[in-house]
Design a protein around this motif. Structure first.
Motif, PDB file in Angstrom:
ATOM      1  N   MET A  88      18.572  11.402  10.254  1.00 35.38           N
ATOM      2  CA  MET A  88      19.873  11.295   9.585  1.00 35.38           C
ATOM      3  C   MET A  88      19.906  10.034   8.719  1.00 35.38           C
ATOM      4  SD  MET A  88      23.658  10.916  11.335  1.00 35.38           S
ATOM      5  CE  MET A  88      25.075  10.488  10.328  1.00 35.38           C
ATOM      6  N   GLN A  89      20.294  10.194   7.463  1.00 37.10           N
ATOM      7  CA  GLN A  89      20.377   9.048   6.566  1.00 37.10           C
ATOM      8  C   GLN A  89      21.593   8.201   6.913  1.00 37.10           C
ATOM      9  OE1 GLN A  89      20.311  10.127   2.470  1.00 37.10           O
ATOM     10  NE2 GLN A  89      20.135   8.039   1.723  1.00 37.10           N
ATOM     11  N   LYS A  90      21.370   6.906   6.989  1.00 40.32           N
ATOM     12  CA  LYS A  90      22.463   6.009   7.366  1.00 40.32           C
ATOM     13  C   LYS A  90      23.502   5.897   6.247  1.00 40.32           C
ATOM     14  CE  LYS A  90      19.685   3.096  10.441  1.00 40.32           C
ATOM     15  NZ  LYS A  90      19.223   1.716  10.727  1.00 40.32           N
ATOM     16  N   VAL A  91      24.761   5.749   6.665  1.00 36.90           N
ATOM     17  CA  VAL A  91      25.854   5.541   5.715  1.00 36.90           C
ATOM     18  C   VAL A  91      25.883   4.065   5.343  1.00 36.90           C
ATOM     19  CG1 VAL A  91      28.348   5.638   5.378  1.00 36.90           C
ATOM     20  CG2 VAL A  91      27.195   7.437   6.699  1.00 36.90           C
ATOM     21  N   LYS A  92      25.814   3.785   4.051  1.00 42.96           N
ATOM     22  CA  LYS A  92      25.842   2.393   3.579  1.00 42.96           C
ATOM     23  C   LYS A  92      27.294   1.970   3.346  1.00 42.96           C
ATOM     24  CE  LYS A  92      21.323   2.338   1.287  1.00 42.96           C
ATOM     25  NZ  LYS A  92      20.619   2.052   0.008  1.00 42.96           N
ATOM     26  N   LEU A  98      29.204  -2.037  14.591  1.00 51.21           N
ATOM     27  CA  LEU A  98      28.915  -0.721  14.016  1.00 51.21           C
ATOM     28  C   LEU A  98      27.650  -0.116  14.629  1.00 51.21           C
ATOM     29  CD1 LEU A  98      29.469  -0.942  10.149  1.00 51.21           C
ATOM     30  CD2 LEU A  98      30.684   0.568  11.728  1.00 51.21           C
ATOM     31  N   ASP A  99      27.664   1.176  14.827  1.00 43.24           N
ATOM     32  CA  ASP A  99      26.500   1.896  15.334  1.00 43.24           C
ATOM     33  C   ASP A  99      25.396   1.869  14.278  1.00 43.24           C
ATOM     34  OD1 ASP A  99      24.595   3.684  16.226  1.00 43.24           O
ATOM     35  OD2 ASP A  99      26.041   5.211  16.845  1.00 43.24           O
ATOM     36  N   ARG A 100      24.327   1.128  14.545  1.00 46.91           N
ATOM     37  CA  ARG A 100      23.257   0.954  13.557  1.00 46.91           C
ATOM     38  C   ARG A 100      22.406   2.214  13.384  1.00 46.91           C
ATOM     39  NH1 ARG A 100      26.133  -3.184  12.983  1.00 46.91           N
ATOM     40  NH2 ARG A 100      25.253  -5.165  12.278  1.00 46.91           N
ATOM     41  N   THR A 101      22.558   3.180  14.254  1.00 42.14           N
ATOM     42  CA  THR A 101      21.828   4.443  14.047  1.00 42.14           C
ATOM     43  C   THR A 101      22.519   5.304  12.991  1.00 42.14           C
ATOM     44  OG1 THR A 101      23.025   5.680  15.774  1.00 42.14           O
ATOM     45  CG2 THR A 101      21.069   4.422  16.443  1.00 42.14           C
ATOM     46  N   ILE A 141      37.453   0.262  19.591  1.00 43.08           N
ATOM     47  CA  ILE A 141      38.145   0.280  18.298  1.00 43.08           C
ATOM     48  C   ILE A 141      37.186   0.596  17.155  1.00 43.08           C
ATOM     49  CG2 ILE A 141      39.490  -1.091  16.668  1.00 43.08           C
ATOM     50  CD1 ILE A 141      41.061  -0.366  19.175  1.00 43.08           C
ATOM     51  N   VAL A 142      35.974   0.042  17.196  1.00 39.06           N
ATOM     52  CA  VAL A 142      35.025   0.276  16.105  1.00 39.06           C
ATOM     53  C   VAL A 142      34.628   1.740  16.023  1.00 39.06           C
ATOM     54  CG1 VAL A 142      32.711  -0.290  15.225  1.00 39.06           C
ATOM     55  CG2 VAL A 142      34.214  -2.112  16.024  1.00 39.06           C
ATOM     56  N   LYS A 143      34.606   2.428  17.141  1.00 42.57           N
ATOM     57  CA  LYS A 143      34.351   3.877  17.118  1.00 42.57           C
ATOM     58  C   LYS A 143      35.439   4.595  16.302  1.00 42.57           C
ATOM     59  CE  LYS A 143      31.649   4.738  21.349  1.00 42.57           C
ATOM     60  NZ  LYS A 143      30.663   3.806  20.889  1.00 42.57           N
ATOM     61  N   GLN A 144      36.674   4.117  16.400  1.00 41.95           N
ATOM     62  CA  GLN A 144      37.763   4.695  15.614  1.00 41.95           C
ATOM     63  C   GLN A 144      37.542   4.427  14.120  1.00 41.95           C
ATOM     64  OE1 GLN A 144      41.706   3.676  17.149  1.00 41.95           O
ATOM     65  NE2 GLN A 144      40.847   3.459  19.200  1.00 41.95           N
ATOM     66  N   TYR A 145      37.071   3.213  13.808  1.00 41.51           N
ATOM     67  CA  TYR A 145      36.765   2.898  12.406  1.00 41.51           C
ATOM     68  C   TYR A 145      35.628   3.766  11.885  1.00 41.51           C
ATOM     69  CZ  TYR A 145      39.803  -1.020  11.256  1.00 41.51           C
ATOM     70  OH  TYR A 145      40.896  -1.775  10.932  1.00 41.51           O
ATOM     71  N   GLU A 146      34.633   3.997  12.722  1.00 44.33           N
ATOM     72  CA  GLU A 146      33.510   4.849  12.317  1.00 44.33           C
ATOM     73  C   GLU A 146      33.993   6.258  11.976  1.00 44.33           C
ATOM     74  OE1 GLU A 146      30.045   2.601  14.989  1.00 44.33           O
ATOM     75  OE2 GLU A 146      30.761   4.595  15.553  1.00 44.33           O
ATOM     76  N   GLU A 147      34.935   6.759  12.750  1.00 45.30           N
ATOM     77  CA  GLU A 147      35.502   8.084  12.468  1.00 45.30           C
ATOM     78  C   GLU A 147      36.237   8.075  11.134  1.00 45.30           C
ATOM     79  OE1 GLU A 147      37.960   9.182  15.760  1.00 45.30           O
ATOM     80  OE2 GLU A 147      36.303   9.135  17.206  1.00 45.30           O
ATOM     81  N   VAL A 148      36.974   7.014  10.862  1.00 47.29           N
ATOM     82  CA  VAL A 148      37.695   6.875   9.590  1.00 47.29           C
ATOM     83  C   VAL A 148      36.708   6.882   8.429  1.00 47.29           C
ATOM     84  CG1 VAL A 148      39.084   5.312   8.160  1.00 47.29           C
ATOM     85  CG2 VAL A 148      39.717   5.704  10.545  1.00 47.29           C
ATOM     86  N   PHE A 149      35.617   6.105   8.557  1.00 51.74           N
ATOM     87  CA  PHE A 149      34.616   6.028   7.487  1.00 51.74           C
ATOM     88  C   PHE A 149      33.977   7.402   7.213  1.00 51.74           C
ATOM     89  CE2 PHE A 149      33.868   1.407   8.991  1.00 51.74           C
ATOM     90  CZ  PHE A 149      34.898   0.958   8.201  1.00 51.74           C
ATOM     91  N   LEU A 150      33.626   8.107   8.270  1.00 50.41           N
ATOM     92  CA  LEU A 150      32.979   9.401   8.118  1.00 50.41           C
ATOM     93  C   LEU A 150      33.934  10.437   7.516  1.00 50.41           C
ATOM     94  CD1 LEU A 150      30.915   9.564  11.439  1.00 50.41           C
ATOM     95  CD2 LEU A 150      30.044   9.160   9.123  1.00 50.41           C
ATOM     96  N   GLN A 151      35.196  10.380   7.923  1.00 50.34           N
ATOM     97  CA  GLN A 151      36.192  11.306   7.367  1.00 50.34           C
ATOM     98  C   GLN A 151      36.422  11.034   5.880  1.00 50.34           C
ATOM     99  OE1 GLN A 151      39.628  10.930   9.913  1.00 50.34           O
ATOM    100  NE2 GLN A 151      38.580  11.865  11.664  1.00 50.34           N
ATOM    101  N   ALA A 152      36.468   9.735   5.512  1.00 50.60           N
ATOM    102  CA  ALA A 152      36.641   9.372   4.097  1.00 50.60           C
ATOM    103  C   ALA A 152      35.435   9.842   3.277  1.00 50.60           C
ATOM    104  CB  ALA A 152      36.814   7.862   3.958  1.00 50.60           C
ATOM    105  N   LEU A 153      34.252   9.698   3.872  1.00 52.85           N
ATOM    106  CA  LEU A 153      33.028  10.105   3.180  1.00 52.85           C
ATOM    107  C   LEU A 153      33.029  11.609   2.880  1.00 52.85           C
ATOM    108  CD1 LEU A 153      30.335   8.808   2.259  1.00 52.85           C
ATOM    109  CD2 LEU A 153      29.373   9.535   4.443  1.00 52.85           C
ATOM    110  N   ASN A 154      33.606  12.380   3.780  1.00 53.11           N
ATOM    111  CA  ASN A 154      33.617  13.833   3.636  1.00 53.11           C
ATOM    112  C   ASN A 154      34.874  14.375   2.968  1.00 53.11           C
ATOM    113  OD1 ASN A 154      31.101  14.110   4.972  1.00 53.11           O
ATOM    114  ND2 ASN A 154      32.112  13.888   6.961  1.00 53.11           N
TER     115      ASN A 154
END
Length: 372
Positions: A1-5, A29-32, A358-371
């Motif tokens: 999986m390509q990492k989100v920059k 942030l999850d570095r994977t 909390i950062v898991k919630q931010y990760e969800e926000v980032f992924l939703q914005a990306l999509n």
């Protein structure tokens, strides 16, 4: 999986709550899944040394926010950034403009951190920020109160806003307490047979240390105490003079900005926040995590949410020195067993804001914005 920059953009990594929040998000942030880049203006910030080694850190060539747009835009394009994340209105506006100018795939997520408002000029300016915010891909508010302010003053649609509380790094806080040492001169204050009251924040009108000094003078008449003030700012001389006028100059200690405030919180008997307004009040959540009882003003909008309407700490009216002193005395006069109960409840509340959650919630926000 390509990492989100993800590119994080802030004025500087200084000693404020916004910089601390970005630090906690970046480091956890999850570095994977994500690859973080931090961009600031050409300033040195006290939190820079705390960034993890794998963070790409870029300083722009300017110290002027208005001159950063084109350079930031070039970085977004060159680094093939997926998400641009920023906080604070003027910085958010620049981030939105730079993202649009880059003409790339990048999506823009902005965070609003305070209850801003005031005279007609200020409110008109907020409408301008609100107009700019409409060109972002997602708006994050750090409390329900800030969301309400965004809707009322910025005229942003409620459906465009997601509430995500500030993350606090409980693990790092505990490590800093275990490994940290106080300044020897300040340590001596804690070793005396007096109560120690601590506060932290910029010495500015918003934090209203003036009211705190008035309240402390009343408290000291009944319980011999020391007030330790962490922070720097333009009002130091004014506050020092006020302490002299109140006859408490020898009881009030201005110790400046401390890179490890947690050890000063941990060994105090009480933490007090006297602010006129806050977005979330990061420092209250951190104080709870160190195991110190809290008294705070019930200002818009963060403290009542962090303290859950007074369940996890005492709330008083803004600018009311008498009520503040009353609430401070209430805590300071409690028996040890009751104080321990308050401290344990504080630990419980602080865990709700743990960065890992909390950062898991931010990760969800980032992924939703990306999509989106």
């Amino acid at each position: 999986m390509q990492k989100v920059k993800i590119l994080f953009f802030i004025y500087q990594m200084g000693g404020g709550g916004a910089a601390r929040t970005l630090l906690n998000i970046i480091n956890n942030l999850d570095r994977t899944k994500f690859s973080p880049t931090l961009v600031t203006l050409n300033f040195n910030g006290s939190y820079e040394s705390e960034l993890k080694d794998d963070v790409q850190f870029i300083k722009l060539s300017t110290t002027r926010l208005s001159r950063s747009i084109f350079e930031l835009s070039r970085i977004i394009k060159k680094e093939e950034i997926d998400i641009v994340f920023s906080t604070i209105p003027r910085v958010n506006t620049i981030a939105i403009l730079a993202t649009k100018l880059a003409n790339s795939k990048a999506k823009c997520v902005i965070r609003e951190a305070d209850n801003l408002g005031g005279d007609w000029k200020t409110n008109l300016q907020l409408l301008g920020f609100g107009f700019a915010y409409k060109f972002s891909n997602q708006i994050v508010s750090l409390s329900e109160g800030v969301k309400e302010n965004l809707v009322n003053r910025y005229k942003v649609k409620p459906s465009d806003i997601k509430v995500v509380y500030n993350p606090i790094d409980v693990e790092i806080i505990n490590k800093r307490i275990d490994q940290g040492k106080m300044d020897p001169h300040v340590q001596d204050l804690y070793n005396r047979d007096e109560k120690v009251i601590v506060t932290a924040g910029r010495l500015v009108e918003q934090k209203d240390q003036k009211t705190l000094l008035q309240a402390f003078a009343k408290v000291n008449e009944q319980i011999k105490s020391r007030l330790v003030i962490l922070g720097e700012g333009p009002l130091k001389e004014q506050l020092t003079n006020q302490a002299s006028e109140l006859g408490i100059a020898d009881k009030v200690h201005f110790i400046g900005f401390q890179s490890n405030p947690y050890i000063y919180f941990k060994h105090a008997d009480l933490f007090v926040l006297s602010s006129k307004h806050e977005g979330f009040s990061h420092v209250i959540a951190e104080a709870l995590a160190t195991g110190v009882p809290v008294v705070s003003t019930n200002c818009k909008s963060g403290p009542s949410e962090v303290l859950y309407n007074g369940l996890y700490g005492q709330l008083c009216e803004v600018g009311d020195a008498d009520e503040m002193a009353e609430k401070m005395l209430l805590i300071l006069s409690k028996p040890k067993e009751e104080v321990e109960e308050i401290i344990n409840k504080g630990y419980e509340r602080a865990s709700h804001f743990d960065a890992k959650k909390i950062v898991k919630q931010y990760e969800e926000v980032f992924l939703q914005a990306l999509n989106s």
